[in-house]
Motif scaffolding. Structure first.
Motif, mmCIF file in Angstrom:
data_model
loop_
_atom_site.group_PDB
_atom_site.id
_atom_site.type_symbol
_atom_site.label_atom_id
_atom_site.label_comp_id
_atom_site.label_asym_id
_atom_site.label_seq_id
_atom_site.Cartn_x
_atom_site.Cartn_y
_atom_site.Cartn_z
ATOM 1 N N SER A 175 2.787 8.640 -5.840
ATOM 2 C CA SER A 175 2.634 8.635 -4.388
ATOM 3 C C SER A 175 1.164 8.632 -3.993
ATOM 4 O O SER A 175 0.742 7.905 -3.084
ATOM 5 C CB SER A 175 3.341 9.863 -3.798
ATOM 6 O OG SER A 175 3.230 9.886 -2.394
ATOM 7 N N GLN A 178 -0.436 5.176 -4.819
ATOM 8 C CA GLN A 178 0.089 4.156 -3.908
ATOM 9 C C GLN A 178 -0.617 4.250 -2.560
ATOM 10 O O GLN A 178 -0.971 3.228 -1.955
ATOM 11 C CB GLN A 178 1.605 4.330 -3.754
ATOM 12 C CG GLN A 178 2.274 3.306 -2.845
ATOM 13 C CD GLN A 178 2.226 3.703 -1.380
ATOM 14 O OE1 GLN A 178 2.358 4.876 -1.048
ATOM 15 N NE2 GLN A 178 2.018 2.712 -0.514
ATOM 16 N N GLN A 179 -0.843 5.487 -2.097
ATOM 17 C CA GLN A 179 -1.512 5.665 -0.806
ATOM 18 C C GLN A 179 -2.995 5.313 -0.872
ATOM 19 O O GLN A 179 -3.595 4.968 0.144
ATOM 20 C CB GLN A 179 -1.299 7.104 -0.324
ATOM 21 C CG GLN A 179 0.146 7.363 0.100
ATOM 22 C CD GLN A 179 0.403 8.818 0.403
ATOM 23 O OE1 GLN A 179 0.241 9.258 1.536
ATOM 24 N NE2 GLN A 179 0.792 9.580 -0.614
ATOM 25 N N ALA A 183 -1.444 -0.534 -7.139
ATOM 26 C CA ALA A 183 -0.099 -0.993 -7.490
ATOM 27 C C ALA A 183 0.431 -0.035 -8.549
ATOM 28 O O ALA A 183 -0.180 0.133 -9.604
ATOM 29 C CB ALA A 183 -0.150 -2.410 -8.035
ATOM 30 N N VAL A 184 1.574 0.614 -8.271
ATOM 31 C CA VAL A 184 2.081 1.677 -9.138
ATOM 32 C C VAL A 184 3.473 1.344 -9.650
ATOM 33 O O VAL A 184 4.368 0.982 -8.887
ATOM 34 C CB VAL A 184 2.126 3.026 -8.393
ATOM 35 C CG1 VAL A 184 2.667 4.119 -9.309
ATOM 36 C CG2 VAL A 184 0.748 3.403 -7.859
ATOM 37 N N ASP A 212 7.864 2.484 0.105
ATOM 38 C CA ASP A 212 6.414 2.658 0.189
ATOM 39 C C ASP A 212 5.665 1.699 -0.733
ATOM 40 O O ASP A 212 4.440 1.577 -0.641
ATOM 41 C CB ASP A 212 6.029 4.101 -0.167
ATOM 42 C CG ASP A 212 6.339 5.084 0.955
ATOM 43 O OD1 ASP A 212 6.537 4.637 2.100
ATOM 44 O OD2 ASP A 212 6.385 6.299 0.680
ATOM 45 N N GLY A 213 6.403 1.068 -1.665
ATOM 46 C CA GLY A 213 5.772 0.082 -2.540
ATOM 47 C C GLY A 213 5.685 0.467 -3.995
ATOM 48 O O GLY A 213 5.084 -0.260 -4.799
ATOM 49 N N ILE A 214 6.275 1.607 -4.365
ATOM 50 C CA ILE A 214 6.256 2.031 -5.766
ATOM 51 C C ILE A 214 7.384 1.342 -6.527
ATOM 52 O O ILE A 214 8.531 1.324 -6.071
ATOM 53 C CB ILE A 214 6.387 3.565 -5.870
ATOM 54 C CG1 ILE A 214 5.165 4.231 -5.234
ATOM 55 C CG2 ILE A 214 6.556 4.011 -7.313
ATOM 56 C CD1 ILE A 214 5.293 5.723 -5.071
#
Length: 444
Positions: A175, A178-179, A183-184, A212-214
């Motif tokens: 988290s 990612q913030q 790229a995780v 969130d994109g993880i």
């Protein structure tokens, strides 16, 4: 050969606090810490405080380099304050050295000046825990594999990060990064994340992390680690199929074990558990009467506040009423600092259903809480398990903004056997997350 009344091995939360109390009671103390960058323990240097500081700054939109500088300044200040709080006491000596038992009565201390044997009336082992590195082909030889401590000290942001492990540590770093804009990818062995909470809430957390994109890859087993010109190639198996993910770095977050490396426990009669932990009784005394083990090293819950409570137990046995033990330890919560955070205490709904108790499961969407909307993230869910016969709270899971604060009120109610109806009828400041208890417990 030197002799001390008390020797504490490890300058962690429990050890440093005990050193202060021993000195206050007029007793001589030698505190031995092998790493001068760890005065104060894991939490303030490489875990709780620096990670939460980085997470908060990531949420505020502060870039990685500035966040790292803020974190380093914070840990340096805290480490220095912790050192002088103990080292400046008249009866305390702090020694930067390694310590290894020769027998039950004697340790050998090694520092830059050489080796020296030391005896003591009482020994307190407070050496904490260390990351578990799984036996995976290539993982030990890779230049791009990190533990959480090493990741926190990285002088540049990893743009393409893969994390091995879908537990609290792995997800917090996922988290955070990612913030920061990385790229995780997360490789998790299990078919779900956060097994300490109910599956329906874990699923919500999982979907929010994905949104969130993880990139969550569950039921994935890492088979091989290969360094490349640009980073590291990770070969894993998922659902019987061989797959590959490329990354700049791999963070290993597969748990921690008690840190007894180099302590020479094999030279003593101290009993060790199946996971390498030092075995103790309910007062944290080992089977050797004059030796105690406090904090992570004794195999208990690996939280700094548990280490502090370990100190309270030992201190109570040495100088108090001798009524405080592991058996009557207060209830306590745990938090995983995601976005939003998730905090738990006591029973889950699935555990309560199997308990045979007459229970009621109460729920509330975080979207119904005005403060969550004020903060700007109303994702989440609140769940409480209440005993229908007494209205006492048996457990709670709060997945919402500021859950790490609101869960403490639940803990206090559980510890004091305060009925949930009291929380329901309380007048809270507005807007706050705690006023959600008016609605969460409304059906009682």
């Amino acid at each position: 050969m030197k002799h001390f009344e008390n020797v504490i091995i490890g300058f962690g939360k429990a050890g440093k606090t005990l050193a202060g109390s021993l000195a206050k009671h007029g007793q001589e103390v030698l505190v031995i810490e092998k790493d001068a960058q760890m005065y104060g323990g894991t939490c303030i240097n490489v875990a709780c405080l620096p990670t939460k500081n980085m997470i908060i700054n990531a949420q505020r939109g502060v870039d990685y380099e500035k966040s790292l500088a803020i974190k380093n300044q914070l840990t340096s200040k805290l480490r220095n304050a912790n050192y002088h709080k103990i080292a400046d006491l008249d009866l305390v000596t702090v020694l930067n050295a390694t310590a290894s038992f020769i027998d039950n009565q004697t340790i050998e201390v090694t520092d830059e000046s050489g080796r020296e044997k030391i005896t003591a009336d009482k020994f307190f082992i407070n050496t904490g825990s260390t990351p578990i590195i799984p036996a995976i082909d290539g993982i030990d030889s890779s230049r791009h594999v990190y533990t959480s401590r090493e990741m926190l000290d990285a002088d540049h942001q990893t743009q393409k990060l893969t994390i091995l492990g879908s537990g609290p540590i792995g997800l917090e770093f996922a988290s955070m990064y990612q913030q920061f804009g990385s790229a995780v990818t997360v490789l998790g062995h299990s078919d779900r994340i956060l097994k300490n909470i109910d599956e329906n809430i874990a699923s919500m957390v999982e979907q929010d992390l994905i949104s969130d994109g993880i990139d969550l890859k569950l039921k994935a087993d890492l088979m091989q680690v290969k360094d490349t010109n640009d980073g590291v190639q990770l070969i894993y198996q998922q659902n019987g199929e061989k797959k590959i993910v490329d990354a700049d770095a791999l963070l290993v977050a597969t748990g921690r074990r008690s840190n007894t490396d180099g302590l020479g426990l094999e030279n003593t009669t101290i009993k060790i558990g199946s996971h390498g932990e030092i075995l103790t009784n309910d007062t944290l005394q080992t089977n050797v009467d004059h030796i105690w083990a406090l904090g992570d090293v004794n195999g208990g819950p690996k939280f700094t506040y548990i280490s502090l409570d370990d100190y309270r137990i030992v201190n109570n046995q040495l100088f108090g009423s001798k009524n405080k033990t592991l058996a009557n330890r207060p209830v306590y919560s745990t938090t995983t600092f995601l976005n939003p955070s998730i905090s738990t205490i006591g029973m889950t709904a699935s555990q309560a259903a199997l308990s045979g108790k007459n229970i009621k499961v109460l729920t509330l969407s975080a979207g119904a809480i005005p403060k969550a909307k004020v903060i700007g993230d109303d994702r989440g869910y609140l769940q409480a398990i209440v005993d229908n016969d007494s209205d006492e709270i048996l457990g709670a899971t709060i997945y919402a903004e500021e859950s790490y604060e609101t869960i403490n009120l639940i803990a206090l109610a559980m510890q004091t056997h305060t009925p949930a109806t009291i929380l329901r009828d309380q007048i809270y400041a507005h807007p706050t997350m705690t006023e959600s208890f008016n609605d969460l417990f409304a059906d009682l």
